[in-house]
Scaffold this motif. Structure first.
Motif, PDB file in Angstrom:
ATOM      1  N   ALA A 174      38.529  38.816  37.090  1.00  8.40           N
ATOM      2  CA  ALA A 174      39.213  37.716  37.789  1.00  8.40           C
ATOM      3  C   ALA A 174      40.240  37.045  36.885  1.00  8.40           C
ATOM      4  CB  ALA A 174      38.184  36.706  38.264  1.00  8.40           C
ATOM      5  N   GLU A 175      39.977  37.035  35.581  1.00  5.84           N
ATOM      6  CA  GLU A 175      40.898  36.321  34.667  1.00  5.84           C
ATOM      7  C   GLU A 175      42.203  37.077  34.420  1.00  5.84           C
ATOM      8  OE1 GLU A 175      37.935  37.819  34.012  1.00  5.84           O
ATOM      9  OE2 GLU A 175      37.468  37.574  31.883  1.00  5.84           O
ATOM     10  N   ILE A 176      42.264  38.362  34.810  1.00  7.28           N
ATOM     11  CA  ILE A 176      43.527  39.114  34.708  1.00  7.28           C
ATOM     12  C   ILE A 176      44.301  38.867  36.011  1.00  7.28           C
ATOM     13  CG2 ILE A 176      44.603  41.403  34.502  1.00  7.28           C
ATOM     14  CD1 ILE A 176      43.218  40.810  31.954  1.00  7.28           C
ATOM     15  N   GLN A 177      45.413  38.149  35.896  1.00  2.00           N
ATOM     16  CA  GLN A 177      46.111  37.748  37.122  1.00  2.00           C
ATOM     17  C   GLN A 177      47.059  38.811  37.634  1.00  2.00           C
ATOM     18  OE1 GLN A 177      47.818  33.907  36.534  1.00  2.00           O
ATOM     19  NE2 GLN A 177      45.779  33.018  36.381  1.00  2.00           N
ATOM     20  N   SER A 178      47.516  39.657  36.706  1.00  4.21           N
ATOM     21  CA  SER A 178      48.524  40.635  37.093  1.00  4.21           C
ATOM     22  C   SER A 178      48.362  41.878  36.228  1.00  4.21           C
ATOM     23  CB  SER A 178      49.900  39.989  36.885  1.00  4.21           C
ATOM     24  OG  SER A 178      50.905  40.947  37.049  1.00  4.21           O
ATOM     25  N   ILE A 179      48.566  43.045  36.838  1.00  4.01           N
ATOM     26  CA  ILE A 179      48.476  44.311  36.097  1.00  4.01           C
ATOM     27  C   ILE A 179      49.758  45.092  36.361  1.00  4.01           C
ATOM     28  CG2 ILE A 179      47.228  46.503  35.843  1.00  4.01           C
ATOM     29  CD1 ILE A 179      44.766  45.036  37.078  1.00  4.01           C
ATOM     30  N   VAL A 180      50.393  45.561  35.291  1.00  4.37           N
ATOM     31  CA  VAL A 180      51.541  46.455  35.459  1.00  4.37           C
ATOM     32  C   VAL A 180      51.099  47.836  34.982  1.00  4.37           C
ATOM     33  CG1 VAL A 180      53.942  46.932  34.911  1.00  4.37           C
ATOM     34  CG2 VAL A 180      53.144  44.557  35.043  1.00  4.37           C
ATOM     35  N   LEU A 181      51.109  48.796  35.903  1.00  2.72           N
ATOM     36  CA  LEU A 181      50.719  50.169  35.583  1.00  2.72           C
ATOM     37  C   LEU A 181      51.999  50.971  35.363  1.00  2.72           C
ATOM     38  CD1 LEU A 181      48.477  52.390  35.473  1.00  2.72           C
ATOM     39  CD2 LEU A 181      48.753  52.619  37.942  1.00  2.72           C
ATOM     40  N   VAL A 182      52.119  51.570  34.182  1.00  4.43           N
ATOM     41  CA  VAL A 182      53.345  52.294  33.837  1.00  4.43           C
ATOM     42  C   VAL A 182      53.080  53.796  33.980  1.00  4.43           C
ATOM     43  CG1 VAL A 182      55.153  52.582  32.117  1.00  4.43           C
ATOM     44  CG2 VAL A 182      53.829  50.452  32.168  1.00  4.43           C
TER      45      VAL A 182
END
Ligand code: MG
Length: 387
Positions: A42-50
């Protein structure tokens, strides 16, 4: 603390013969196991997958859901990290950069690096080296350094946003760095080491896959197994209704009658998945007698079913649906229906099958009065609820 993650999965994987990021691993894929860990926090607000070019085409759209954004890899690892960094939303304070091929990452390790980076600016996951290291020159040992000084760097490597920004800008032409930490170090920042786990290794060679499978099995009590579920559905084909199959609206002068949109493929598929989980059928959660479900879009039933899969800690491994219809002819629509079915269930198309049969003119289906669908789902899970 607003935290985000950049998951780098752009490599070519020359040691595996083909890109390793989307090799099947324990019912999912290498990169998706990494993604799942960060997505669950929950504490990870955003994920960028490259992702590399091919993976972006094949999996990009499917994986860009919820807090996950997908961007194209750069020519080098550093280029990929820069692309990921540029796609972060505003206001992020701490960024964890992770190798997609470290599928065994746990939320505990991620959390420990975030807490340390928030305090001191930069923190990397690492483990003490187990083997004695040798410096080798021309085939002979020239030196045996003291082992206690050496640690193997892993990921996540986690930084305050401003620290990573400074390193990426200062060394913007850097191509050969194999991690971000060395750039942050060269900026003069202290990089703290967070002792991680030997399980957080990078999947690089074929035998690593065997070890990763074993670790995933052990984490679920060693009882992860695959189960198969069957689903069936039939709806009347009548004039004056839209025809929805596998989430696609088809051009036809008749459609399926039902309380929902009548999408027999999605209903049978959901029942198959729930069957594999031992969780009944869709009519329990969406009773046709309840007026509030009138006009229900079947993709909402799929979302509910996927929630059950997630809740059980499971993965759908394969879905196979067979339509039985006299009209319209469905063969020309196979690809479109299959793509849609795969997308709705969040599966690569290689894990989905869709086909159709006529009923040879027999019975109500043969007279064109109804369309039916059979589906079989294979689900991999720990099945804690049963024996
Ligand atoms: Mg139905």
């Amino acid at each position: 603390m607003k935290a985000a993650a950049i998951i780098v999965s752009g490599g070519s994987g020359s040691r595996m013969g083909r890109p390793k990021q989307f090799l099947p691993l324990a019912g999912s894929t290498v990169a998706e196991w990494s993604l799942k860990c960060f997505d669950s926090m929950a504490e990870i607000q955003s994920i960028v997958l490259v992702l590399g070019e091919d993976a972006l085409k094949e999996h990009g759209k499917r994986l860009a859901v919820g807090k996950v954004k997908v961007v194209a890899a750069g020519p080098t690892r550093m280029g990929s990290v820069k692309n990921g960094f540029a796609a972060l939303p505003k206001g992020i304070e701490v960024v964890a950069v992770h190798d997609g091929a470290r599928s065994m990452i746990t939320p505990e390790i991620v959390r420990a690096t975030i807490a340390q980076a928030a305090k001191s600016g930069a923190a990397i996951a690492a483990v003490p080296v187990k083997d004695t290291l040798k410096v080798v020159e021309k085939g002979n040992v020239s030196e045996t350094p003291e082992r206690a000084r050496f640690w193997s760097a892993q990921t996540p490597q986690t930084y305050k946003y401003s620290v990573l920004k400074e390193a990426l800008e200062k060394f913007k032409d850097e191509a050969s760095a194999t991690d971000e930490s060395q750039l942050v170090e060269r900026c003069g920042h202290k990089v703290a080491v967070v002792e991680s786990s030997y399980e957080n290794f990078k999947i690089t060679t074929p035998e690593d896959m065997t070890m990763a499978e074993a670790i995933i099995a052990a984490r679920s009590g060693g009882r992860r197994e695959s189960r198969t579920g069957f689903g069936y559905d039939i709806h009347k084909l009548v004039a004056g209704r839209e025809l929805w199959l596998a989430g696609v609206k088809l051009k036809h002068d008749k459609g399926l009658l039902g309380h929902s949109d009548g999408d027999a493929v999605l209903h049978a598929s959901c029942d198959a998945v729930l069957g594999a989980l031992g969780l009944g059928e869709i009519g329990i959660a969406f009773p046709p007698s309840d007026p509030k479900f009138k006009g229900l879009a079947s993709k909402d039933i799929v979302a509910h079913t996927l929630g059950k899969v997630k809740g059980a800690g499971g993965e759908i491994v394969h879905l196979d649906a067979t339509l039985i219809a006299e009209e319209p002819k469905l063969k020309p629509h196979y690809e479109k229906l299959k793509s849609s079915l795969a997308a709705l269930f969040g599966l690569p198309e290689s894990r989905v099958s869709l086909k159709a049969k006529s009923n040879e003119g027999l019975d109500a289906i043969g007279r064109g009065e109804a369309i039916a669908c059979h589906a079989v789902a294979t689900v991999l899970s720990a099945f804690h609820t049963g024996t």
